[in-house]
Scaffold this motif. Structure first.
Motif, mmCIF file in Angstrom:
data_model
loop_
_atom_site.group_PDB
_atom_site.id
_atom_site.type_symbol
_atom_site.label_atom_id
_atom_site.label_comp_id
_atom_site.label_asym_id
_atom_site.label_seq_id
_atom_site.Cartn_x
_atom_site.Cartn_y
_atom_site.Cartn_z
ATOM 1 N N LEU A 16 0.830 -1.206 0.000
ATOM 2 C CA LEU A 16 0.000 0.000 0.000
ATOM 3 C C LEU A 16 0.865 1.256 0.000
ATOM 4 N N LEU A 17 1.954 1.221 0.747
ATOM 5 C CA LEU A 17 2.866 2.369 0.769
ATOM 6 C C LEU A 17 3.511 2.583 -0.602
ATOM 7 N N ILE A 18 3.844 1.492 -1.281
ATOM 8 C CA ILE A 18 4.427 1.600 -2.625
ATOM 9 C C ILE A 18 3.441 2.265 -3.578
ATOM 10 N N ILE A 19 2.173 1.852 -3.505
ATOM 11 C CA ILE A 19 1.139 2.439 -4.370
ATOM 12 C C ILE A 19 0.994 3.933 -4.095
ATOM 13 N N LEU A 20 1.001 4.308 -2.815
ATOM 14 C CA LEU A 20 0.896 5.728 -2.459
ATOM 15 C C LEU A 20 2.098 6.517 -2.972
ATOM 16 N N CYS A 21 3.281 5.920 -2.860
ATOM 17 C CA CYS A 21 4.494 6.596 -3.347
ATOM 18 C C CYS A 21 4.480 6.747 -4.862
ATOM 19 N N ASP A 28 7.329 9.635 -2.460
ATOM 20 C CA ASP A 28 8.384 8.854 -3.114
ATOM 21 C C ASP A 28 9.768 9.431 -2.818
ATOM 22 N N LYS A 29 9.847 10.757 -2.684
ATOM 23 C CA LYS A 29 11.128 11.385 -2.353
ATOM 24 C C LYS A 29 11.579 11.010 -0.939
ATOM 25 N N ILE A 30 10.630 10.852 -0.041
ATOM 26 C CA ILE A 30 10.965 10.415 1.320
ATOM 27 C C ILE A 30 11.530 9.004 1.277
ATOM 28 N N GLY A 31 10.926 8.157 0.457
ATOM 29 C CA GLY A 31 11.416 6.794 0.286
ATOM 30 C C GLY A 31 10.540 5.769 0.969
ATOM 31 N N VAL A 32 10.320 4.636 0.300
ATOM 32 C CA VAL A 32 9.433 3.599 0.836
ATOM 33 C C VAL A 32 10.038 2.958 2.087
ATOM 34 N N VAL A 33 11.375 2.818 2.119
ATOM 35 C CA VAL A 33 12.009 2.194 3.289
ATOM 36 C C VAL A 33 11.767 3.034 4.534
ATOM 37 N N VAL A 34 12.015 4.336 4.423
ATOM 38 C CA VAL A 34 11.813 5.236 5.567
ATOM 39 C C VAL A 34 10.343 5.270 5.975
ATOM 40 N N LEU A 35 9.452 5.309 4.989
ATOM 41 C CA LEU A 35 8.017 5.341 5.283
ATOM 42 C C LEU A 35 7.557 4.055 5.974
ATOM 43 N N SER A 36 8.084 2.914 5.540
ATOM 44 C CA SER A 36 7.700 1.642 6.159
ATOM 45 C C SER A 36 8.109 1.613 7.629
ATOM 46 N N GLU A 208 15.764 3.742 -6.843
ATOM 47 C CA GLU A 208 15.254 3.702 -5.481
ATOM 48 C C GLU A 208 13.801 4.156 -5.389
ATOM 49 N N THR A 209 13.155 4.430 -6.536
ATOM 50 C CA THR A 209 11.782 4.912 -6.525
ATOM 51 C C THR A 209 10.803 3.759 -6.353
ATOM 52 N N ALA A 210 9.571 4.113 -6.017
ATOM 53 C CA ALA A 210 8.518 3.109 -5.832
ATOM 54 C C ALA A 210 8.178 2.413 -7.143
#
Length: 396
Positions: A16-21, A28-36, A208-210
């Motif tokens: 879900l986070l990937i889809i949002l990014c 996406d600039k924040i990054g999926v890893v950091v968001l997770s 490194e993008t979603a």
């Protein structure tokens, strides 16, 4: 039933986070890893997860998912690496990367002696720091498992690492080149690192993008993705089986070292190395691991800053940079090569194009990729080695 629901949620939230990014560029600039990791911490702080799911059931889900996801991810992340090609891109880049790795190891061990009275289990912190700053976050997670490191220490280190690594990145992209350029020689172009074949070999690791995760739902390559997962499962089975033959005190370290070694060995098999999407699947499992670890966070670490641990991590980042710069001066290594290899060790593969762009030097991108990959490959070995050497050094 609630535990099963929790397990499914842990597996799907990163998607879900990937889809949002993919929909919102700012995320996406924040990054999926950091968001997770950040969302996991937020849920831990804002919801009573043990009350909703049950403490025992939640703990079992979190523990099993974190261990399984990192175990499967490690081989998947190395399957697609062309080790021979990476090693062939030698010269000053690999020389400087060797200095960067040595500097991190020296400063981590020296810092352990200095901070021994202030931090408990300093040998665990030293080992995980070497993993983080020679390879990356997956290495730190692997070493945490290998040495049975304290859970709270790992989560706190991860949180502080995100903040301090961001400050390091800003410094390298702005002030570092003019500062270190005062005593290191300037970069001299030779035009040897800009071939299309090399760029293709590293392209899958550079994004490194979603959007890079879209390949996981491609129906044409899905059979290869499942086959990559199956190969990783075989590596995990072999590693666990081998570790079971050793004393229990050595089993965790042996498992992680075996996962890395068998995964690398498999990468020399063309059919395995060419499997589609193995790296992206490994990174997705890293997202699952990060989200899971985030929900296990004691949020008091954010309000009660551990100044000693914060200072120790800062000491490693600053100290290793200075030591590497001094040795690079002796070896007559140029400023750009010094900075890209320091960044390869501290920040890992996806940040190489960003840093090369900030340095206005496209020619160092591919050597930077190669250096970062070598750091990732040997990071687990170096981290485990420094952990136990430091344990002996401080008498823990």
């Amino acid at each position: 039933m609630s535990a099963l629901f929790a397990a499914i949620a842990y597996l799907l939230v990163p998607a879900l986070l990937i889809i949002l990014c993919q929909k919102f560029q700012l995320l996406d600039k924040i990054g999926v890893v950091v968001l997770s990791f950040g969302l996991g911490i937020a849920l831990s702080a804002g919801l009573d997860l043990p009350g909703l799911i049950g403490k025992d059931g939640l703990t079992a889900v979190q523990t099993n998912l974190s261990e399984i996801s990192i175990a499967l991810a490690l081989p998947l992340l190395v399957f697609s690496i062309d080790v021979k090609h990476s090693l062939s891109m030698a010269g000053d880049t690999m020389k400087s990367m060797g200095v960067a790795l040595l500097a991190v190891m020296i400063v981590s061990a020296a810092g352990a002696v200095l901070f021994n009275g202030q931090l408990q289990n300093i040998w665990q912190i030293a080992g995980m720091s070497v993993g983080a700053y020679t390879g990356g976050g997956p290495n730190m997670a692997a070493i945490k498992t290998a040495i049975d490191a304290d859970q709270d220490i790992f989560v706190t280190m991860t949180t502080y690492d995100i903040l301090l690594s961001a400050l390091y990145l800003m410094f390298v992209m702005t002030l570092a080149k003019p500062l270190f350029g005062l005593f290191l020689r300037p970069f001299e172009s030779n035009g040897n690192h800009d071939d299309g074949e090399s760029q293709d070999k590293f392209a899958h690791m550079a994004d490194e993008t979603a959007n890079s995760y879209k390949v996981l739902v491609n129906t044409k390559t899905m059979p290869q993705t499942f086959l990559a997962l199956l190969c990783s499962g075989v590596v995990v089975g072999l590693s666990v089986g081998l570790a079971s033959l050793l004393p229990k005190s050595m089993s965790s370290a042996a498992t992680i070292i075996s996962l890395t070694t068998f995964g690398l060995a498999a990468s020399f098999i063309p059919q395995v190395r060419q499997l589609a999407n193995s790296f992206q699947l490994g990174m997705y499992l890293i997202l699952v691991f990060c989200f899971t670890m985030g929900t296990m966070t004691d949020t008091s670490i954010l309000t009660n800053l551990n100044l000693d641990l914060f200072a120790y991590i800062g000491f490693i980042l600053i100290g290793s940079l200075i030591i590497q710069a001094l040795i690079c001066k002796l070896l007559k290594i140029d400023t750009d090569t010094f900075l890209i290899t320091s960044s390869a060790a501290i920040m890992s593969v996806p940040f190489i194009p960003v840093i090369a762009g900030a340095l206005k030097n496209r020619e160092i991108i591919l050597p930077g990729f190669a250096a970062a990959i070598i750091g990732y490959v040997i990071g687990n070995y170096l981290g485990v080695m420094v952990a136990y050497a430091t344990r002996h050094l401080v008498g823990a």
